[in-house]
Design a protein around this motif. Sequence first.
Motif, PDB file in Angstrom:
ATOM      1  N   LYS B 284       0.849  -1.200   0.000  1.00 19.87           N
ATOM      2  CA  LYS B 284       0.000   0.000   0.000  1.00 19.87           C
ATOM      3  C   LYS B 284       0.882   1.247   0.000  1.00 19.87           C
ATOM      4  CE  LYS B 284      -3.765  -2.376   1.710  1.00 19.87           C
ATOM      5  NZ  LYS B 284      -5.200  -2.273   1.826  1.00 19.87           N
ATOM      6  N   LYS B 313       1.437   0.465  10.372  1.00 19.37           N
ATOM      7  CA  LYS B 313       1.830  -0.124   9.087  1.00 19.37           C
ATOM      8  C   LYS B 313       1.326  -1.564   8.947  1.00 19.37           C
ATOM      9  CE  LYS B 313       6.199   1.221   7.926  1.00 19.37           C
ATOM     10  NZ  LYS B 313       6.297   2.262   6.893  1.00 19.37           N
ATOM     11  N   PHE B 316      -2.426  -1.414   8.165  1.00 21.02           N
ATOM     12  CA  PHE B 316      -2.684  -1.123   6.753  1.00 21.02           C
ATOM     13  C   PHE B 316      -2.410  -2.351   5.895  1.00 21.02           C
ATOM     14  CE2 PHE B 316      -3.838   3.316   5.829  1.00 21.02           C
ATOM     15  CZ  PHE B 316      -3.898   3.793   7.125  1.00 21.02           C
ATOM     16  N   PHE B 317      -1.358  -3.077   6.218  1.00 15.76           N
ATOM     17  CA  PHE B 317      -1.087  -4.321   5.476  1.00 15.76           C
ATOM     18  C   PHE B 317      -2.308  -5.243   5.527  1.00 15.76           C
ATOM     19  CE2 PHE B 317       0.688  -8.755   5.981  1.00 15.76           C
ATOM     20  CZ  PHE B 317       0.785  -9.005   4.617  1.00 15.76           C
ATOM     21  N   ASP B 395       3.064   0.255   3.796  1.00 11.16           N
ATOM     22  CA  ASP B 395       2.691  -0.655   4.873  1.00 11.16           C
ATOM     23  C   ASP B 395       3.857  -1.581   5.221  1.00 11.16           C
ATOM     24  OD1 ASP B 395       2.439  -1.853   2.379  1.00 11.16           O
ATOM     25  OD2 ASP B 395       0.988  -3.302   3.102  1.00 11.16           O
TER      26      ASP B 395
END
Lengths: 409, 409
Positions: B284, B313, B316-317, B395
């Motif tokens: 991302k 991070k 978001f992954f 991410d």
Amino acid sequence: MPVNIAPLDPAALLPIAGVEIGIASAGIKKVGRKDTTLFRIAPGARVAGVFTLNRFCAAPVRICQGYLAAGHEIRALVINTGNANAGTGVDGMQRAQAICAATAVELGVEANQVLPFSTGVILESLPADKIIAALPAAKADFSASNWAEAASSIMTTDIVPKASSTQVQIGGKTVTITGIAKGSGMIHPNMATMLGYVATDAAISQPLLQQMLKYAADHSFNSITVDGDTSTNDSFILIATGQAGNDEIVDANSADFAALQAAVLQVSQFLAQAIVRDGEGATKFITINVEGGASYDECKAVGYAIGRSPLVKTAFFASDPNLGRILAAIGYAGINDLDVDNIEVRLDDVLVAINGGRNPDYREEQGQAVMNKAEIAINIKLNRGEHKATVWSCDFSYDYVKINAEYRS
Amino acid sequence: MPVNIAPLDPAALLPIAGVEIGIASAGIKKVGRKDTTLFRIAPGARVAGVFTLNRFCAAPVRICQGYLAAGHEIRALVINTGNANAGTGVDGMQRAQAICAATAVELGVEANQVLPFSTGVILESLPADKIIAALPAAKADFSASNWAEAASSIMTTDIVPKASSTQVQIGGKTVTITGIAKGSGMIHPNMATMLGYVATDAAISQPLLQQMLKYAADHSFNSITVDGDTSTNDSFILIATGQAGNDEIVDANSADFAALQAAVLQVSQFLAQAIVRDGEGATKFITINVEGGASYDECKAVGYAIGRSPLVKTAFFASDPNLGRILAAIGYAGINDLDVDNIEVRLDDVLVAINGGRNPDYREEQGQAVMNKAEIAINIKLNRGEHKATVWSCDFSYDYVKINAEYRS
């Protein structure tokens, strides 16, 4: 799996006269999970606290700070898991206050004598009604011997409970110190950690208790990192019930103060190190000793730069002696006048770097032998002063990503 | 896989009059790998550079800083991959100087007119003899059209080459700007990034070139993070050959200066964002816009706190709208008088947090819809001033751990 933590032996956890603990299930996240822990503290005890410096500190943290600053005699702690009550605005404050008020009624004390603590997901509304409904069951469970159960009931992503006891002679009296803590991720405490509670039956004045707490926090919970994220809820509480019978400690230069401080520090360091050993996904326990600094703060900055570097942490996970990453982290630690040509870096006892470069006698297999171990020390001499500091950290593994990508912590 | 980077079109990369590039294989890590890149710069060009603030800065960085500070007319750049020549002490300096001297002989210039650059593993000795042996082949390859080849030959863990061109009218003349960069891990530049080269044929005075470079660096390479590790070798070079025929730009308040700065910034931002898109393990691309700050620095601090947080991070992954982690990062960004009750946080256009807590109208499915995208903006209003800043991040995935645990970078 946690790195070298012996299973908790409940019998080794010593009760503290003046402290009772009860545990209950409020069903905050899961029905039947023990998620609510209540401490009752006898009259006359002294309580000190240090808390996160995160500006988004949780509602319970703000309430604790207010009650302690006002000098109220603290009579109870109420701790919930499953929800941090952080990022919850005015509503979060009201919910935490409602819990204090209900606890006060239950125990026959004032609301401002109750310190609330929460840990869990941020930005979600705390189900205060469930916690309040569980208070009678927690009270019914009161026992001086519930420290092990409390260590378990405050866990979130922790794999193992964390607790420790010790005893020390103060003025001819046996003084006992027992503590518990929780924490595994979002660990980079700033002033305190994600819920640590240490109690002693020693008698000590309030200012010295606060001084001792600050020292213990700086050299234990404030010296660890797992992922570099400072929590919204870090809280570290030191309770002194004064029931051991020693003469009250009122002199910071006395032998009694030194003896008690050393014992409190021992318990605090055990707990802080246990948090790192149980760090999310950890497979290695890394001790970073920095000495020869111009100040304690710069030594700690170097330790933290190394301890939170993803590149260093993944290399340790791989047992790869890719030691240039350690030099890079030292270099960006923020010491602007650092002369790197004076630095010595050792992996355990193996001299890796000197005179700004690789030790000519260093052999990769020496570094590899150390990296294969589960407990590794990085020893750094800055050779520019007399100060030193130690930081404890862990490695960075696939499981850290897995835990934090799959769990709504 | 890199996030939304179009394949490099060599034909879209415009030559810069006065700059030739040649590439060769020195066999530093792998036989046959193109690892040595030589720039020849025509007489009369101006060159400015900014470099890492890492105290363990590499030998070539120290040499560049010295030659540029001394005001030597720069006539060549020599760049190698496979070895960073960092943490190499006096011996590393001598090896870098030997490469400058050999390049000078090859091109008929002085050694102090040659800037050296290295990228790769730290704490290992640079095979200068191999690089020197490859210089004639690099010279034989000189062409003004080798920008795409150069973008490939400076890569290390990069998956894709990074290059960009643009043109702008300055004083009735067409001015061209072309740049390349490399970088994927150890990305948290401080003053510059891991090797960026931008050239223009514009005529501009040396002080204004340096000012323009500093501005472009701050708003491009100095506004990105992948893993929070500041490299030992970050270098960002801006070359102005003066062959476009425009009147020399000598006024920082002129329209010409503004036009050229905007074009240089455009190329620099493209390259910096490409480094993030190609960040190790990235899935991302995250843009963090912070506005309403009391200063540019505090806006950037907030952006970086979010951008380097492992907890943010990993969420978001996982495409998990676990947005409390963003609040926690804002809270520990170091703004001691931050009033969190005034902050607004949006995910793209979705208002998530306001008044210190969750937006009552926010629904999880709104956040989830944004998180499912590959390009996401986190928009933050601090509501305490007029300043703003943007930070770009990515991410944190299993592949980041894999790349850094398995590759000796």
